[in-house]
Design a protein around this motif. Structure first.
Motif, PDB file in Angstrom:
ATOM      1  N   VAL A  15       0.843  -1.202   0.000  1.00 55.71           N
ATOM      2  CA  VAL A  15       0.000   0.000   0.000  1.00 55.71           C
ATOM      3  C   VAL A  15       0.873   1.245   0.000  1.00 55.71           C
ATOM      4  O   VAL A  15       0.660   2.178  -0.784  1.00 55.71           O
ATOM      5  N   HIS A  16       1.871   1.225   0.858  1.00 54.22           N
ATOM      6  CA  HIS A  16       2.750   2.394   0.947  1.00 54.22           C
ATOM      7  C   HIS A  16       3.478   2.631  -0.372  1.00 54.22           C
ATOM      8  O   HIS A  16       3.568   3.766  -0.857  1.00 54.22           O
ATOM      9  N   LEU A  17       3.968   1.546  -0.948  1.00 53.56           N
ATOM     10  CA  LEU A  17       4.651   1.654  -2.240  1.00 53.56           C
ATOM     11  C   LEU A  17       3.715   2.230  -3.296  1.00 53.56           C
ATOM     12  O   LEU A  17       4.100   3.100  -4.075  1.00 53.56           O
ATOM     13  N   GLY A  18       2.495   1.733  -3.300  1.00 59.12           N
ATOM     14  CA  GLY A  18       1.540   2.174  -4.316  1.00 59.12           C
ATOM     15  C   GLY A  18       1.153   3.627  -4.164  1.00 59.12           C
ATOM     16  O   GLY A  18       1.050   4.360  -5.154  1.00 59.12           O
ATOM     17  N   VAL A  19       0.953   4.052  -2.939  1.00 56.57           N
ATOM     18  CA  VAL A  19       0.489   5.421  -2.707  1.00 56.57           C
ATOM     19  C   VAL A  19       1.616   6.433  -2.896  1.00 56.57           C
ATOM     20  O   VAL A  19       1.435   7.449  -3.558  1.00 56.57           O
ATOM     21  N   THR A  20       2.741   6.134  -2.296  1.00 53.13           N
ATOM     22  CA  THR A  20       3.826   7.133  -2.309  1.00 53.13           C
ATOM     23  C   THR A  20       4.898   6.863  -3.355  1.00 53.13           C
ATOM     24  O   THR A  20       5.694   7.746  -3.659  1.00 53.13           O
ATOM     25  N   GLY A  21       4.906   5.631  -3.872  1.00 52.52           N
ATOM     26  CA  GLY A  21       5.936   5.298  -4.847  1.00 52.52           C
ATOM     27  C   GLY A  21       7.280   5.003  -4.202  1.00 52.52           C
ATOM     28  O   GLY A  21       8.264   4.730  -4.873  1.00 52.52           O
TER      29      GLY A  21
ATOM     30  N   LEU B 151      -1.864  -1.054 -13.162  1.00 59.80           N
ATOM     31  CA  LEU B 151      -1.701  -2.354 -12.514  1.00 59.80           C
ATOM     32  C   LEU B 151      -0.282  -2.869 -12.707  1.00 59.80           C
ATOM     33  O   LEU B 151       0.348  -3.370 -11.773  1.00 59.80           O
ATOM     34  N   ALA B 152       0.203  -2.718 -13.929  1.00 53.49           N
ATOM     35  CA  ALA B 152       1.566  -3.176 -14.224  1.00 53.49           C
ATOM     36  C   ALA B 152       2.573  -2.441 -13.343  1.00 53.49           C
ATOM     37  O   ALA B 152       3.527  -3.033 -12.836  1.00 53.49           O
ATOM     38  N   LEU B 153       2.317  -1.160 -13.141  1.00 59.70           N
ATOM     39  CA  LEU B 153       3.194  -0.374 -12.278  1.00 59.70           C
ATOM     40  C   LEU B 153       3.225  -0.955 -10.867  1.00 59.70           C
ATOM     41  O   LEU B 153       4.296  -1.145 -10.273  1.00 59.70           O
ATOM     42  N   LEU B 154       2.046  -1.246 -10.335  1.00 59.47           N
ATOM     43  CA  LEU B 154       1.969  -1.792  -8.978  1.00 59.47           C
ATOM     44  C   LEU B 154       2.660  -3.146  -8.886  1.00 59.47           C
ATOM     45  O   LEU B 154       3.348  -3.442  -7.905  1.00 59.47           O
ATOM     46  N   VAL B 155       2.464  -3.963  -9.912  1.00 61.30           N
ATOM     47  CA  VAL B 155       3.120  -5.271  -9.918  1.00 61.30           C
ATOM     48  C   VAL B 155       4.638  -5.092  -9.923  1.00 61.30           C
ATOM     49  O   VAL B 155       5.354  -5.722  -9.142  1.00 61.30           O
ATOM     50  N   HIS B 156       5.097  -4.215 -10.786  1.00 66.03           N
ATOM     51  CA  HIS B 156       6.539  -3.986 -10.880  1.00 66.03           C
ATOM     52  C   HIS B 156       7.090  -3.456  -9.562  1.00 66.03           C
ATOM     53  O   HIS B 156       8.131  -3.910  -9.073  1.00 66.03           O
ATOM     54  N   LEU B 157       6.379  -2.508  -8.987  1.00 64.53           N
ATOM     55  CA  LEU B 157       6.799  -1.951  -7.700  1.00 64.53           C
ATOM     56  C   LEU B 157       6.879  -3.038  -6.635  1.00 64.53           C
ATOM     57  O   LEU B 157       7.830  -3.110  -5.862  1.00 64.53           O
ATOM     58  N   GLY B 158       5.859  -3.883  -6.628  1.00 68.70           N
ATOM     59  CA  GLY B 158       5.799  -4.918  -5.599  1.00 68.70           C
ATOM     60  C   GLY B 158       6.884  -5.964  -5.753  1.00 68.70           C
ATOM     61  O   GLY B 158       7.488  -6.388  -4.766  1.00 68.70           O
ATOM     62  N   VAL B 159       7.160  -6.341  -6.993  1.00 70.53           N
ATOM     63  CA  VAL B 159       8.141  -7.401  -7.225  1.00 70.53           C
ATOM     64  C   VAL B 159       9.574  -6.885  -7.046  1.00 70.53           C
ATOM     65  O   VAL B 159      10.389  -7.505  -6.375  1.00 70.53           O
ATOM     66  N   THR B 160       9.846  -5.748  -7.645  1.00 64.36           N
ATOM     67  CA  THR B 160      11.238  -5.267  -7.650  1.00 64.36           C
ATOM     68  C   THR B 160      11.515  -4.192  -6.601  1.00 64.36           C
ATOM     69  O   THR B 160      12.671  -3.910  -6.304  1.00 64.36           O
ATOM     70  N   GLY B 161      10.425  -3.592  -6.070  1.00 58.86           N
ATOM     71  CA  GLY B 161      10.630  -2.520  -5.107  1.00 58.86           C
ATOM     72  C   GLY B 161      10.990  -1.193  -5.755  1.00 58.86           C
ATOM     73  O   GLY B 161      11.225  -0.197  -5.082  1.00 58.86           O
ATOM     74  N   ARG B 162      11.037  -1.188  -7.095  1.00 62.17           N
ATOM     75  CA  ARG B 162      11.423   0.041  -7.802  1.00 62.17           C
ATOM     76  C   ARG B 162      10.433   0.391  -8.903  1.00 62.17           C
ATOM     77  O   ARG B 162       9.747  -0.465  -9.421  1.00 62.17           O
ATOM     78  N   LYS B 163      10.453   1.653  -9.258  1.00 59.12           N
ATOM     79  CA  LYS B 163       9.641   2.072 -10.399  1.00 59.12           C
ATOM     80  C   LYS B 163      10.248   1.506 -11.667  1.00 59.12           C
ATOM     81  O   LYS B 163      11.478   1.394 -11.768  1.00 59.12           O
TER      82      LYS B 163
END
Lengths: 213, 213
Positions: free
Chosen positions: A202-208, B198-210
């Motif tokens: 959630v934090h990652l999604g909201v704030t990046g 959605l792809a952005l969130l997946v990428h963020l979640g998997v790699t922790g980075r934009k």
DNA sequence: ACTTGTCCTGTCATGCCGTCAGCTTACCGA
DNA sequence: TCGGTAAGCTGACGGCATGACAGGACAAGT
């Protein structure tokens, strides 16, 4: 605003009537928790409430109608889900705390109302606008608040321009709702381990950004 | 592995029998798409298939049993959901492409099987282990692959130690599934806008980075 | 044509659905 | 206290889905 409670045939319900009506709702709620939605029958609910099927039909058009009533009650309570977000900040350590609180509140609300929420979710997914409306009512306060936060961060240039706040917020909330209703399926992951990871997403999604703990 | 198809009373089904059995399944599938799960009746399915209710009961114990059969077939097909991830990389631009492909494949699969997936989801959420197993079968290949990727990145020190790969992967997949089944509820957000987010969130979640686009 | 085994359906008992008329209960004004 | 009125509840009914059975229709081999 609520006007008077009325029976199906138009009569106004008095004290006693409202009591049995509520008793029927309570029993329906119990039945939903203990049996598959498909197998919940009017006659069972009536029997459990110590009354007859005919009485049930005096207060509700059918099982679905009664479920809608229950769901409305729940939605009213669920509007409080976003209280955490009204005051919460998304900056620094407070941001991590806010994310955690949101996850906690969400999972807790779902745990308390899981049976009903399953049915609402199904109805909404099947295209029933009444259920979709209730689902939206429950989730919208949270999505709206999250989207507003994202928009704000975006205006400060801390989030890419091509991010669509409503989309990200909606997806995050959908994630919370889905995980909440399938908690048992996360075998090998304990609830205590699940929560911080959800908060992280959630934090990652909201704030990046990753939270500072 | 599948052994012979058998009727409820133990006889082996021949060519003709398998045909009507399949026809019943097809008609059931159609009914699921057009009416609420709760209202799907054996007699309607049988009528649609040009046969009688008794025939239906020769091949399936009840509606639920037939739905399970359909779901198994779908699960077999759905195992291919993770093909994208077998070869895909999560590094640099390729990572962004992989995330996009995953989202695309997921939404597409859900669009093609939405009615059935709703029922499976409901059954699983209600605690029916047979449905939970099927749901797991569909999702596990994806979660497993994502979790492996996260674990790998973790071993390289690019992701915090206290992240639980299985939890994050499960939550991301739950998000995709949930969003896919409530696409219509995202009013104000077009599908074309939804996917990259959605792809952005997946990428963020998997790699922790934009992602780098 | 006869046999064999698969396949389908007519029929039946059972039980739930949804509605109605009609009985009982509570409230209220005279 | 007493009736009148409306609320509250239920028995009973036709209709339909369920699930079981036995027997008839059909295809294939002899």
């Amino acid at each position: 605003m609520t006007g008077q409670v009325r029976t199906v045939d138009g009569r106004v319900a008095g004290r006693r009537g409202q009591a049995t009506r509520q008793k029927l709702l309570d029993c329906l709620s119990e039945m939903l928790s203990s049996s598959p939605y498909r197998d919940v029958k009017v006659i069972d609910v009536a029997r459990k409430a110590g009354t007859s099927p005919a009485t049930f039909y005096q207060y509700f058009p059918d099982v679905e109608g009664a479920v809608l009533e229950l769901a409305e009650q729940m939605a009213a309570e669920g509007a409080g889900l976003s209280e955490v977000l009204e005051e919460g900040s998304w900056v620094g350590r407070a941001g991590w705390r806010t994310a955690q609180d949101l996850v906690e509140g969400f999972l807790d609300f779902w745990r308390r109302n899981d049976a009903l929420l399953r049915v609402v979710d199904l109805g909404a997914a099947e295209g029933d606008k009444r259920f979709a409306k209730i689902r939206a009512k429950i989730l919208s306060s949270v999505t709206g608040s999250l989207a507003a936060t994202i928009t704000e961060l975006q205006s400060k240039g801390r989030i890419d321009k091509d991010v669509k706040p409503a989309a990200v917020a909606g997806a995050l909330v959908a994630m919370l709702a889905s995980v909440a209703s399938h908690q048992k399926s996360f075998q090998g992951v304990k609830p205590a381990e699940l929560k911080p990871n959800l908060a992280l997403l959630v934090h990652l999604g909201v704030t990046g950004r990753k939270p500072t703990r």
